[in-house]
Enzyme design. Structure first.
Site, short mmCIF file in Angstrom:
data_model
loop_
_atom_site.label_atom_id
_atom_site.label_comp_id
_atom_site.label_asym_id
_atom_site.label_seq_id
_atom_site.Cartn_x
_atom_site.Cartn_y
_atom_site.Cartn_z
N ALA A 10 0.83 -1.21 0.00
CA ALA A 10 0.00 0.00 0.00
C ALA A 10 0.87 1.25 0.00
CB ALA A 10 -0.91 -0.01 1.22
N GLY A 12 1.89 2.83 -2.81
CA GLY A 12 1.63 3.67 -4.00
C GLY A 12 0.85 4.92 -3.62
N ARG A 16 -4.08 8.90 -9.48
CA ARG A 16 -5.33 9.14 -10.22
C ARG A 16 -6.54 9.41 -9.32
NH1 ARG A 16 -5.40 4.17 -14.14
NH2 ARG A 16 -3.65 3.49 -12.82
N ASN A 170 -1.90 -11.73 -14.17
CA ASN A 170 -1.50 -11.76 -12.77
C ASN A 170 -2.39 -10.80 -11.98
OD1 ASN A 170 -0.19 -11.53 -10.31
ND2 ASN A 170 1.55 -10.35 -11.14
N ASN A 228 -8.16 2.41 -8.97
CA ASN A 228 -7.19 3.47 -9.26
C ASN A 228 -7.81 4.85 -9.36
OD1 ASN A 228 -4.79 1.81 -9.53
ND2 ASN A 228 -5.83 0.97 -11.32
N TYR A 366 -37.72 18.60 22.49
CA TYR A 366 -36.29 18.39 22.61
C TYR A 366 -36.02 17.80 23.98
CZ TYR A 366 -31.42 18.89 23.61
OH TYR A 366 -30.14 18.59 23.99
C1 UD1 Z 1 1.29 -5.33 -10.79
C2 UD1 Z 1 1.99 -6.56 -11.33
C3 UD1 Z 1 1.24 -7.09 -12.56
C4 UD1 Z 1 -0.21 -7.37 -12.21
C5 UD1 Z 1 -0.85 -6.13 -11.58
C6 UD1 Z 1 -2.21 -6.47 -11.04
C7 UD1 Z 1 4.32 -6.12 -10.84
C8 UD1 Z 1 5.63 -5.76 -11.38
N1 UD1 Z 1 3.33 -6.21 -11.70
O1 UD1 Z 1 1.37 -4.35 -11.80
O2 UD1 Z 1 1.85 -8.27 -13.04
O3 UD1 Z 1 -0.92 -7.76 -13.36
O4 UD1 Z 1 -0.07 -5.65 -10.47
O5 UD1 Z 1 -2.84 -5.33 -10.59
O6 UD1 Z 1 4.18 -6.38 -9.67
N2 UD1 Z 1 3.40 -0.87 -4.70
C9 UD1 Z 1 4.17 -0.58 -3.62
N3 UD1 Z 1 5.45 -0.17 -3.83
C10 UD1 Z 1 6.00 -0.09 -5.07
C11 UD1 Z 1 5.19 -0.40 -6.17
C12 UD1 Z 1 3.89 -0.81 -5.96
O7 UD1 Z 1 3.74 -0.65 -2.48
O8 UD1 Z 1 7.17 0.27 -5.15
C13 UD1 Z 1 2.03 -1.31 -4.47
C14 UD1 Z 1 1.01 -0.35 -5.04
O9 UD1 Z 1 0.59 0.59 -4.07
C15 UD1 Z 1 -0.12 -1.28 -5.42
C16 UD1 Z 1 0.57 -2.60 -5.72
O10 UD1 Z 1 1.84 -2.53 -5.14
O11 UD1 Z 1 -1.02 -1.50 -4.33
C17 UD1 Z 1 0.69 -2.89 -7.18
O12 UD1 Z 1 1.43 -1.87 -7.78
P1 UD1 Z 1 1.08 -1.30 -9.21
O13 UD1 Z 1 2.06 -0.27 -9.58
O14 UD1 Z 1 -0.36 -0.99 -9.27
O15 UD1 Z 1 1.35 -2.61 -10.06
P2 UD1 Z 1 1.13 -2.75 -11.59
O16 UD1 Z 1 2.20 -2.03 -12.29
O17 UD1 Z 1 -0.24 -2.45 -11.92
#
Ligand code: UD1
Ligand code: CA
Length: 454
Positions: A10, A12, A16, A170, A228, A366
């Site tokens: 969590a 990120g 958006r 995935n 998102n 009241y």
């Molecule tokens: C990721 C997967 C992808 C999958 C998708 C599903 C990877 C490289 N790819 O992609 O295969 O289909 O999820 O939704 O994992 N987060 C962190 N720290 C970071 C990066 C991400 O905590 O450094 C967290 C984000 O907050 C989020 C989750 O990890 O909750 C997934 O990150 P996100 O960037 O959405 O992954 P995708 O690129 O969509």
């Protein structure tokens, strides 16, 4: 299922969402997205949850509190890097680590149980939850070996034309053998299209070491969807509300119009209760059997017995016993207890008060900071004068008392059992039991006055 530990990503920012609140704290179905994920993990048998935070980490900690442990990922260098941050906490774990994302509020405990069950049954070192999507663009694709095991996951941006045709993606949800996970994470590089440390690379690393990598597909891909944007959040909200309403209807609750009925996930309702349209039931609300609630009722953290009827009412943090009648245009405020068969009529507000069995407040009152006995009749327009501008005081009314219309009870004051208060009185001293108190100017009639005026 006691060796299951959950890591929830969590960190990120949720750009958006265009919000100052961390994405995972936005509420859907009445609770933060992250709370839904924690609840699903718990339902699946998790003994320990670790949340990886980044943006707004302090706020997330405050909201979630004791339910989880927290680690901070200072820089968002990828999902693999995020999980690696939990190593100091989890390196001694020897069971299974389930990795989830904090922005998937539609997850259910049943789905996670299925994933964990499949992981254990297959004897795999890593198992990924997959979903078959109509449009897989943007997701990591799951590439299988001939024997059905997983070869690797390739991110959309790194995939070949051929790989992009794969519709099995995935979900970002996995089970790992704890030891293997941290060993492999040490080997994950960032030589890819996004320059990130990819968690899914762990699968290929372990497979190359001859370890079994497995997958299980979610029947309903909706459950794995990440949020998102506010638009996606509104869609998730609809799905959660629908699920809750359908669950309640299956348990014997009538919901007249599910489209205009909003019931939070943790609300409980007894059978044969009927919910009319435009009703919001929120928080820890519990409603008994055979009630009629709505139209236009909002209840927050209300505990309600059986056979209650309420319409056009807002009640919060209150206890309402069996057979109470409420409405319309009623406000029941915190720390109020309405006992059996109390009747609250039109335009009445009750705050921080106990109203005894069978008492009636039928119109325009009241009642604040009041301890009222049983079978009291509060005439139309009666008021407890509980506030002198500085301090609040309590009013005590005994059993069977009768308060005439438009009276003021100036607290602190007591009206004892079976006492009467004449209409229009302003009561400032105790009314002893069985007495009648009249505290208003005597009426004087002046004969012929009207004629003289003309
Ligand atoms: C990721 C997967 C992808 C999958 C998708 C599903 C990877 C490289 N790819 O992609 O295969 O289909 O999820 O939704 O994992 N987060 C962190 N720290 C970071 C990066 C991400 O905590 O450094 C967290 C984000 O907050 C989020 C989750 O990890 O909750 C997934 O990150 P996100 O960037 O959405 O992954 P995708 O690129 O969509
Ligand atoms: Ca990304």
């Amino acid at each position: 299922m006691s060796d299951l530990v959950t890591v929830i990503l969590a960190a990120g920012k949720g750009t958006r969402m265009k919000s100052s609140l961390p994405k995972v704290l936005h509420r859907v179905g009445g609770k933060p997205m992250l709370q839904h994920v924690l609840d699903a993990a718990k339902a699946a048998g998790t003994k320990r949850s670790i949340v990886v935070t980044g943006f707004g980490g302090e706020t997330v900690r405050e909201a979630i509190g004791e339910q989880a442990e927290f680690v901070t990922q200072e820089e968002q260098l990828g999902t693999g890097h995020a999980v690696l941050q939990t190593k100091p906490l989890l390196q001694d774990e020897s069971g299974t680590i389930m990795v989830l994302c904090g922005d998937t509020p539609l997850l259910t405990g049943d789905l996670l149980k299925k994933l964990y069950g499949a992981h254990v049954e297959a004897g795999a070192k890593a198992t990924v939850l997959t979903a078959i999507l109509p449009d897989p663009a943007g997701y990591g694709r799951v590439i299988h070996m001939e024997d059905g095991s997983v070869e690797k996951i390739v991110e959309h941006k790194d995939a070949t034309e051929e790989e992009r045709k794969v519709r099995e993606v995935n979900s970002g949800i996995y089970c790992f053998d704890a030891k293997d996970l941290f060993a492999a994470l040490g080997e994950v590089g960032n030589d890819n299209a996004q320059g990130e440390y990819y968690l899914p690379d762990v699968l290929e690393i372990l497979r190359k070491q001859g370890k079994k990598i497995w997958s299980v597909a979610a029947e309903d891909y909706e459950e794995t969807l990440g949020i998102n944007s506010r638009l996606q959040m509104a869609k998730a909200e609809k799905i959660l509300r629908r699920r809750k309403n359908e669950e309640l209807m299956a348990e014997g609750v009538t919901i007249m119009d599910p489209d205009s009925t909003f019931i939070d996930m943790d609300v409980k309702i007894g059978c044969d209760t009927v919910i009319y349209p435009f009703t919001w039931l929120e928080g820890d609300t519990v409603i008994g059997e055979n009630c009629e609630i709505g139209p236009n009722v909002r209840l927050q953290n209300v505990t309600m017995g059986n056979n209650v009827m309420g319409q056009f009412t807002y009640a919060h943090d209150a206890v309402i016993d069996d057979g109470v009648i409420l409405g319309q245009f009623v406000h029941i405020r915190p720390d109020t207890h309405l006992m059996e068969k109390v009747k609250i009529g039109n335009f009445v507000e009750v705050k921080n008060s106990n109203v005894g069995k069978g008492s009636k407040l039928p119109h325009l009152s009241y009642i604040g900071d009041c301890d009222m006995g049983a079978n009291v009749n509060m005439g139309c327009g009666t008021i407890t004068v509980n506030y002198d501008g500085k301090t609040k005081f309590r009013t005590k009314i005994g059993d069977d008392a009768f308060i005439g219309c438009n009276s003021n009870l100036v607290a602190p004051v007591t009206v004892e059992d079976n006492a009467y208060v004449g209409a229009g009185s302003t009561i400032t001293r105790t009314v002893p039991a069985d007495n009648l108190a009249v505290a208003r100017a005597h009426q004087k009639n002046i004969a012929g006055w009207a004629d003289k005026r003309k």
